[in-house]
Scaffold this motif. Structure first.
Motif, PDB file in Angstrom:
ATOM      1  N   ILE A   1      -1.579   6.892  17.070  1.00  0.00           N
ATOM      2  CA  ILE A   1      -2.799   6.809  16.269  1.00  0.00           C
ATOM      3  C   ILE A   1      -3.915   7.530  17.002  1.00  0.00           C
ATOM      4  O   ILE A   1      -4.292   7.137  18.109  1.00  0.00           O
ATOM      5  CB  ILE A   1      -3.224   5.353  16.020  1.00  0.00           C
ATOM      6  CG1 ILE A   1      -2.112   4.578  15.298  1.00  0.00           C
ATOM      7  CG2 ILE A   1      -4.518   5.290  15.217  1.00  0.00           C
ATOM      8  CD1 ILE A   1      -2.415   3.093  15.133  1.00  0.00           C
TER       9      ILE A   1
ATOM     10  N   THR B   1      -6.117  10.618   7.485  1.00  0.00           N
ATOM     11  CA  THR B   1      -7.284   9.915   6.974  1.00  0.00           C
ATOM     12  C   THR B   1      -8.152  10.862   6.160  1.00  0.00           C
ATOM     13  O   THR B   1      -8.635  11.875   6.665  1.00  0.00           O
ATOM     14  CB  THR B   1      -8.116   9.303   8.112  1.00  0.00           C
ATOM     15  OG1 THR B   1      -7.320   8.320   8.784  1.00  0.00           O
ATOM     16  CG2 THR B   1      -9.359   8.618   7.562  1.00  0.00           C
TER      17      THR B   1
ATOM     18  N   PHE C   1      -0.291   8.728  12.739  1.00  0.00           N
ATOM     19  CA  PHE C   1      -1.509   8.453  11.979  1.00  0.00           C
ATOM     20  C   PHE C   1      -2.619   9.320  12.539  1.00  0.00           C
ATOM     21  O   PHE C   1      -3.228   8.996  13.561  1.00  0.00           O
ATOM     22  CB  PHE C   1      -1.853   6.973  12.063  1.00  0.00           C
ATOM     23  CG  PHE C   1      -3.029   6.539  11.210  1.00  0.00           C
ATOM     24  CD1 PHE C   1      -3.540   7.345  10.206  1.00  0.00           C
ATOM     25  CD2 PHE C   1      -3.625   5.304  11.414  1.00  0.00           C
ATOM     26  CE1 PHE C   1      -4.614   6.948   9.420  1.00  0.00           C
ATOM     27  CE2 PHE C   1      -4.705   4.885  10.641  1.00  0.00           C
ATOM     28  CZ  PHE C   1      -5.195   5.702   9.640  1.00  0.00           C
TER      29      PHE C   1
ATOM     30  N   THR D   1      -5.911  -0.701  12.666  1.00  0.00           N
ATOM     31  CA  THR D   1      -4.539  -0.304  12.329  1.00  0.00           C
ATOM     32  C   THR D   1      -3.611  -0.489  13.521  1.00  0.00           C
ATOM     33  O   THR D   1      -2.484  -0.968  13.367  1.00  0.00           O
ATOM     34  CB  THR D   1      -4.514   1.151  11.844  1.00  0.00           C
ATOM     35  OG1 THR D   1      -5.355   1.272  10.687  1.00  0.00           O
ATOM     36  CG2 THR D   1      -3.109   1.581  11.491  1.00  0.00           C
TER      37      THR D   1
ATOM     38  N   ALA E   1      -6.461  -0.947   7.111  1.00  0.00           N
ATOM     39  CA  ALA E   1      -5.289  -1.002   7.986  1.00  0.00           C
ATOM     40  C   ALA E   1      -4.058  -1.531   7.253  1.00  0.00           C
ATOM     41  O   ALA E   1      -2.934  -1.079   7.506  1.00  0.00           O
ATOM     42  CB  ALA E   1      -5.579  -1.873   9.209  1.00  0.00           C
ATOM     43  N   ARG E   2      -4.256  -2.459   6.341  1.00  0.00           N
ATOM     44  CA  ARG E   2      -3.106  -2.994   5.600  1.00  0.00           C
ATOM     45  C   ARG E   2      -2.443  -1.914   4.750  1.00  0.00           C
ATOM     46  O   ARG E   2      -1.213  -1.890   4.604  1.00  0.00           O
ATOM     47  CB  ARG E   2      -3.539  -4.185   4.753  1.00  0.00           C
ATOM     48  CG  ARG E   2      -3.805  -5.434   5.576  1.00  0.00           C
ATOM     49  CD  ARG E   2      -3.839  -6.682   4.726  1.00  0.00           C
ATOM     50  NE  ARG E   2      -5.020  -6.775   3.901  1.00  0.00           N
ATOM     51  CZ  ARG E   2      -6.183  -7.290   4.300  1.00  0.00           C
ATOM     52  NH1 ARG E   2      -6.311  -7.748   5.538  1.00  0.00           N
ATOM     53  NH2 ARG E   2      -7.209  -7.354   3.477  1.00  0.00           N
TER      54      ARG E   2
ATOM     55  N   ASN F   1      -5.878  10.038  12.444  1.00  0.00           N
ATOM     56  CA  ASN F   1      -7.050   9.325  11.950  1.00  0.00           C
ATOM     57  C   ASN F   1      -8.361   9.887  12.490  1.00  0.00           C
ATOM     58  O   ASN F   1      -9.415   9.667  11.909  1.00  0.00           O
ATOM     59  CB  ASN F   1      -6.921   7.841  12.329  1.00  0.00           C
ATOM     60  CG  ASN F   1      -8.166   7.052  12.050  1.00  0.00           C
ATOM     61  OD1 ASN F   1      -8.566   6.885  10.905  1.00  0.00           O
ATOM     62  ND2 ASN F   1      -8.799   6.560  13.110  1.00  0.00           N
TER      63      ASN F   1
ATOM     64  N   ALA G   1      -2.488   1.250   5.597  1.00  0.00           N
ATOM     65  CA  ALA G   1      -1.810   2.109   6.573  1.00  0.00           C
ATOM     66  C   ALA G   1      -0.432   1.560   6.908  1.00  0.00           C
ATOM     67  O   ALA G   1       0.532   2.322   7.065  1.00  0.00           O
ATOM     68  CB  ALA G   1      -2.656   2.243   7.834  1.00  0.00           C
ATOM     69  N   VAL G   2      -0.316   0.237   7.014  1.00  0.00           N
ATOM     70  CA  VAL G   2       0.993  -0.373   7.265  1.00  0.00           C
ATOM     71  C   VAL G   2       1.953  -0.050   6.127  1.00  0.00           C
ATOM     72  O   VAL G   2       3.115   0.299   6.352  1.00  0.00           O
ATOM     73  CB  VAL G   2       0.870  -1.896   7.460  1.00  0.00           C
ATOM     74  CG1 VAL G   2       2.245  -2.561   7.460  1.00  0.00           C
ATOM     75  CG2 VAL G   2       0.151  -2.211   8.765  1.00  0.00           C
TER      76      VAL G   2
END
Length: 250
Positions: A11, A136, A85, A22, A222-223, A87, A225-226
């Motif tokens: 990340i 992102t 990720f 995240t 973040a949820r 980001n 992203a999961v």
């Protein structure tokens, strides 16, 4: 069974805000996470707050030597990764057309566009088949925003990266999708508003623009992203998912 059990993630910009939220959730869901950021002190705080199954690598994604060093460090510990990720991004204030400077443009595009491109390209040889790349984005890619055109254009470039890379990655099993938050109460946003001396007024204005009448929370982004990192999104690539409280949808 945790949703990211046994997976390895990288990340960028994971030292605060959405990236840090995240990283915490990835670890809770079973992943081992490498977190990068420019400021070592914040990275140290991130490790302390996450606790386990995390390693930090200081580096600036707009600096190609740093990007090389980041992935050399990752490869030395884990020769393969499952989740990238990308980001890290930068807003760097508002400037209307007529006041935009070359340093302002270069700063934003070097981090958000150049940094995203070469971060993903460097990660690619390490990625397992079936891996997930998350970029992102931002609601500003589909909205006109006064004095924010350079940032908006940089995120529009990121959005097209996903569309184009989905085709470039055909046959690899690697997916690439964009996660686009709306106004979110990150330390970066709150600190920027504080510096204006008009934080309360500007917060109220942001909230009025969101149909859910509030700013988002980093953990809510973040949820998603999961979800994009997990096998639950196994038939998604080239897509954009908004977590914006309806900000860009109405």
């Amino acid at each position: 069974m945790r949703r990211l059990e046994g997976k390895v993630a990288v990340i960028t910009g994971g030292n605060s805000g959405i990236g840090l939220a995240t990283a915490k959730l990835f670890v809770e869901q079973g992943a081992y996470v490498f977190v990068t950021g420019r400021r070592q002190a914040e990275l140290d705080e991130a490790v302390a707050s996450i606790g386990e199954n995390v390693e930090v690598v200081q580096g600036d994604v707009s600096n190609m030597h740093d990007v090389d060093r980041i992935f050399e460090t990752v490869k030395a510990k884990n020769p393969q990764i499952d989740i990238m990720f990308a980001n890290a991004g930068l807003g760097a204030g508002r400037l209307a057309l007529g006041a935009i400077t070359e340093p302002h443009f270069d700063l934003i595009f070097n981090v958000t566009v150049k940094g995203t491109l070469f971060t993903v390209q460097k990660a690619l040889p390490l990625m397992r088949e079936g891996g997930s790349i998350i970029l992102t984005g931002a609601t500003t890619t589909v909205m006109g925003t006064p004095a924010f055109s350079v940032y908006s254009a940089s995120k529009a470039a990121v959005r097209n990266f996903a569309r184009s890379w989905a085709l470039d990655l055909k046959g690899t099993g690697i997916r690439v999708n964009v996660l686009s938050p709306g106004p979110t109460a990150t330390p970066g946003l709150l600190n920027a508003l504080e510096r204006t001396g008009k934080k309360d007024v500007m917060m109220a204005e942001f909230e009025k623009q969101v149909p859910l009448d509030r700013l988002g929370r980093p953990g809510e982004v973040a949820r998603m992203a999961v979800f994009l990192a997990s096998d639950e999104s196994s038939f998604m690539t080239g897509s954009e998912v908004f977590v914006d409280g309806g900000h860009a949808q109405t």
